[in-house]
Design a protein around this motif. Sequence first.
Motif, PDB file in Angstrom:
ATOM      1  N   GLN A 215       4.847   7.234   0.436  1.00 33.29           N
ATOM      2  CA  GLN A 215       4.756   7.452  -1.008  1.00 33.29           C
ATOM      3  C   GLN A 215       3.656   6.528  -1.487  1.00 33.29           C
ATOM      4  O   GLN A 215       3.740   5.309  -1.321  1.00 33.29           O
ATOM      5  CB  GLN A 215       6.075   7.117  -1.697  1.00 33.29           C
ATOM      6  CG  GLN A 215       6.013   7.234  -3.199  1.00 33.29           C
ATOM      7  CD  GLN A 215       7.302   6.790  -3.873  1.00 33.29           C
ATOM      8  OE1 GLN A 215       8.373   6.793  -3.298  1.00 33.29           O
ATOM      9  NE2 GLN A 215       7.171   6.379  -5.132  1.00 33.29           N
ATOM     10  N   LEU A 216       2.608   7.108  -2.041  1.00 31.09           N
ATOM     11  CA  LEU A 216       1.468   6.308  -2.477  1.00 31.09           C
ATOM     12  C   LEU A 216       1.871   5.363  -3.605  1.00 31.09           C
ATOM     13  O   LEU A 216       2.712   5.705  -4.433  1.00 31.09           O
ATOM     14  CB  LEU A 216       0.336   7.217  -2.947  1.00 31.09           C
ATOM     15  CG  LEU A 216      -0.283   8.116  -1.876  1.00 31.09           C
ATOM     16  CD1 LEU A 216      -1.226   9.124  -2.516  1.00 31.09           C
ATOM     17  CD2 LEU A 216      -1.011   7.288  -0.834  1.00 31.09           C
ATOM     18  N   PRO A 217       1.251   4.184  -3.663  1.00 33.50           N
ATOM     19  CA  PRO A 217       1.523   3.275  -4.790  1.00 33.50           C
ATOM     20  C   PRO A 217       0.977   3.867  -6.084  1.00 33.50           C
ATOM     21  O   PRO A 217       0.091   4.722  -6.065  1.00 33.50           O
ATOM     22  CB  PRO A 217       0.781   1.994  -4.401  1.00 33.50           C
ATOM     23  CG  PRO A 217      -0.241   2.418  -3.411  1.00 33.50           C
ATOM     24  CD  PRO A 217       0.288   3.645  -2.720  1.00 33.50           C
ATOM     25  N   ASP A 218       1.505   3.400  -7.198  1.00 34.58           N
ATOM     26  CA  ASP A 218       1.092   3.925  -8.505  1.00 34.58           C
ATOM     27  C   ASP A 218      -0.416   3.893  -8.694  1.00 34.58           C
ATOM     28  O   ASP A 218      -0.999   4.818  -9.241  1.00 34.58           O
ATOM     29  CB  ASP A 218       1.770   3.148  -9.634  1.00 34.58           C
ATOM     30  CG  ASP A 218       3.257   3.429  -9.706  1.00 34.58           C
ATOM     31  OD1 ASP A 218       3.702   4.464  -9.171  1.00 34.58           O
ATOM     32  OD2 ASP A 218       3.978   2.605 -10.291  1.00 34.58           O
ATOM     33  N   TRP A 219      -1.076   2.830  -8.216  1.00 34.19           N
ATOM     34  CA  TRP A 219      -2.519   2.715  -8.436  1.00 34.19           C
ATOM     35  C   TRP A 219      -3.329   3.763  -7.683  1.00 34.19           C
ATOM     36  O   TRP A 219      -4.493   3.977  -7.978  1.00 34.19           O
ATOM     37  CB  TRP A 219      -3.035   1.318  -8.115  1.00 34.19           C
ATOM     38  CG  TRP A 219      -2.670   0.761  -6.769  1.00 34.19           C
ATOM     39  CD1 TRP A 219      -1.640  -0.092  -6.501  1.00 34.19           C
ATOM     40  CD2 TRP A 219      -3.313   1.004  -5.522  1.00 34.19           C
ATOM     41  NE1 TRP A 219      -1.597  -0.389  -5.158  1.00 34.19           N
ATOM     42  CE2 TRP A 219      -2.619   0.274  -4.536  1.00 34.19           C
ATOM     43  CE3 TRP A 219      -4.414   1.781  -5.125  1.00 34.19           C
ATOM     44  CZ2 TRP A 219      -2.978   0.288  -3.179  1.00 34.19           C
ATOM     45  CZ3 TRP A 219      -4.759   1.799  -3.777  1.00 34.19           C
ATOM     46  CH2 TRP A 219      -4.052   1.055  -2.828  1.00 34.19           C
ATOM     47  N   SER A 220      -2.710   4.467  -6.714  1.00 33.96           N
ATOM     48  CA  SER A 220      -3.467   5.496  -6.009  1.00 33.96           C
ATOM     49  C   SER A 220      -2.843   6.883  -6.176  1.00 33.96           C
ATOM     50  O   SER A 220      -3.290   7.829  -5.565  1.00 33.96           O
ATOM     51  CB  SER A 220      -3.580   5.153  -4.522  1.00 33.96           C
ATOM     52  OG  SER A 220      -2.319   5.253  -3.909  1.00 33.96           O
ATOM     53  N   ALA A 221      -1.818   6.995  -7.002  1.00 35.16           N
ATOM     54  CA  ALA A 221      -1.177   8.301  -7.218  1.00 35.16           C
ATOM     55  C   ALA A 221      -2.226   9.313  -7.657  1.00 35.16           C
ATOM     56  O   ALA A 221      -3.080   9.047  -8.481  1.00 35.16           O
ATOM     57  CB  ALA A 221      -0.073   8.187  -8.254  1.00 35.16           C
ATOM     58  N   GLY A 222      -2.137  10.474  -7.086  1.00 36.91           N
ATOM     59  CA  GLY A 222      -3.085  11.534  -7.405  1.00 36.91           C
ATOM     60  C   GLY A 222      -4.273  11.576  -6.469  1.00 36.91           C
ATOM     61  O   GLY A 222      -4.978  12.566  -6.429  1.00 36.91           O
TER      62      GLY A 222
ATOM     63  N   TRP B 289       0.812  -1.216   0.000  1.00 37.28           N
ATOM     64  CA  TRP B 289       0.000   0.000   0.000  1.00 37.28           C
ATOM     65  C   TRP B 289       0.843   1.263   0.000  1.00 37.28           C
ATOM     66  O   TRP B 289       0.341   2.351   0.237  1.00 37.28           O
ATOM     67  CB  TRP B 289      -0.981  -0.002   1.173  1.00 37.28           C
ATOM     68  CG  TRP B 289      -0.327  -0.252   2.498  1.00 37.28           C
ATOM     69  CD1 TRP B 289       0.141   0.690   3.377  1.00 37.28           C
ATOM     70  CD2 TRP B 289      -0.056  -1.515   3.099  1.00 37.28           C
ATOM     71  NE1 TRP B 289       0.686   0.092   4.475  1.00 37.28           N
ATOM     72  CE2 TRP B 289       0.572  -1.278   4.333  1.00 37.28           C
ATOM     73  CE3 TRP B 289      -0.288  -2.836   2.712  1.00 37.28           C
ATOM     74  CZ2 TRP B 289       0.982  -2.303   5.182  1.00 37.28           C
ATOM     75  CZ3 TRP B 289       0.123  -3.847   3.568  1.00 37.28           C
ATOM     76  CH2 TRP B 289       0.743  -3.576   4.775  1.00 37.28           C
ATOM     77  N   GLY B 290       2.153   1.106  -0.295  1.00 40.06           N
ATOM     78  CA  GLY B 290       3.004   2.279  -0.427  1.00 40.06           C
ATOM     79  C   GLY B 290       4.407   2.032   0.077  1.00 40.06           C
ATOM     80  O   GLY B 290       4.727   0.958   0.598  1.00 40.06           O
ATOM     81  N   ARG B 291       5.239   3.028  -0.098  1.00 38.05           N
ATOM     82  CA  ARG B 291       6.623   2.999   0.372  1.00 38.05           C
ATOM     83  C   ARG B 291       6.705   3.981   1.540  1.00 38.05           C
ATOM     84  O   ARG B 291       6.251   5.118   1.429  1.00 38.05           O
ATOM     85  CB  ARG B 291       7.558   3.412  -0.763  1.00 38.05           C
ATOM     86  CG  ARG B 291       7.375   2.516  -1.995  1.00 38.05           C
ATOM     87  CD  ARG B 291       8.242   2.964  -3.158  1.00 38.05           C
ATOM     88  NE  ARG B 291       9.625   2.568  -2.861  1.00 38.05           N
ATOM     89  CZ  ARG B 291      10.660   3.396  -2.886  1.00 38.05           C
ATOM     90  NH1 ARG B 291      10.505   4.670  -3.205  1.00 38.05           N
ATOM     91  NH2 ARG B 291      11.864   2.949  -2.602  1.00 38.05           N
ATOM     92  N   PHE B 292       7.282   3.546   2.656  1.00 41.53           N
ATOM     93  CA  PHE B 292       7.236   4.322   3.883  1.00 41.53           C
ATOM     94  C   PHE B 292       8.627   4.634   4.438  1.00 41.53           C
ATOM     95  O   PHE B 292       9.544   3.820   4.333  1.00 41.53           O
ATOM     96  CB  PHE B 292       6.464   3.555   4.964  1.00 41.53           C
ATOM     97  CG  PHE B 292       4.992   3.458   4.702  1.00 41.53           C
ATOM     98  CD1 PHE B 292       4.109   4.339   5.288  1.00 41.53           C
ATOM     99  CD2 PHE B 292       4.488   2.480   3.850  1.00 41.53           C
ATOM    100  CE1 PHE B 292       2.743   4.250   5.045  1.00 41.53           C
ATOM    101  CE2 PHE B 292       3.132   2.375   3.598  1.00 41.53           C
ATOM    102  CZ  PHE B 292       2.261   3.261   4.199  1.00 41.53           C
ATOM    103  N   VAL B 293       8.717   5.790   5.074  1.00 43.17           N
ATOM    104  CA  VAL B 293       9.870   6.181   5.874  1.00 43.17           C
ATOM    105  C   VAL B 293       9.306   6.573   7.238  1.00 43.17           C
ATOM    106  O   VAL B 293       8.305   7.284   7.315  1.00 43.17           O
ATOM    107  CB  VAL B 293      10.623   7.374   5.239  1.00 43.17           C
ATOM    108  CG1 VAL B 293      11.752   7.844   6.139  1.00 43.17           C
ATOM    109  CG2 VAL B 293      11.137   7.015   3.847  1.00 43.17           C
TER     110      VAL B 293
END
Length: 129
Positions: free
Chosen positions: A117-124, A99-103
């Motif tokens: 960082q949102l995954p590509d399928w939810s970008a925007g 469901w995303g990339r996290f720091v």
Amino acid sequence: MDMKLELVMVPVTDVDRAKEFYERVGFVVDHDQTVSDDVRFVQLTPPGSACSIAIGRGLTRMEPGSLDNLQMVVADADATHADLVARGIEVSDVDELAWGRFVFFADPDGNGWSLQQLPDWSAGASGVE
């Protein structure tokens, strides 16, 4: 009816130490007002955010360090990670999840933050592309 979250209280023990930390992270100081010996209000806003945080004295009954996983969305987890490391902030490695990339990082009192960082399928979905 619109409802907009605009301010989150973050409980800290040392206001000046926390203010310096959040400024190093990149937050902008909007207000720093000492109202009385018992009340000091410091409002800081993350770059690009419509929501701010408040630290200070006499603002909340929450215990310092009791907030866990305040979350912000970032455009690029790798770039954000590199920027925070360059600013001297102790952060996790970039964590890859479905469901995303996290720091992740915490302030000096242990209040926890995650940057997604949102995954590509939810970008925007949140205005971040």
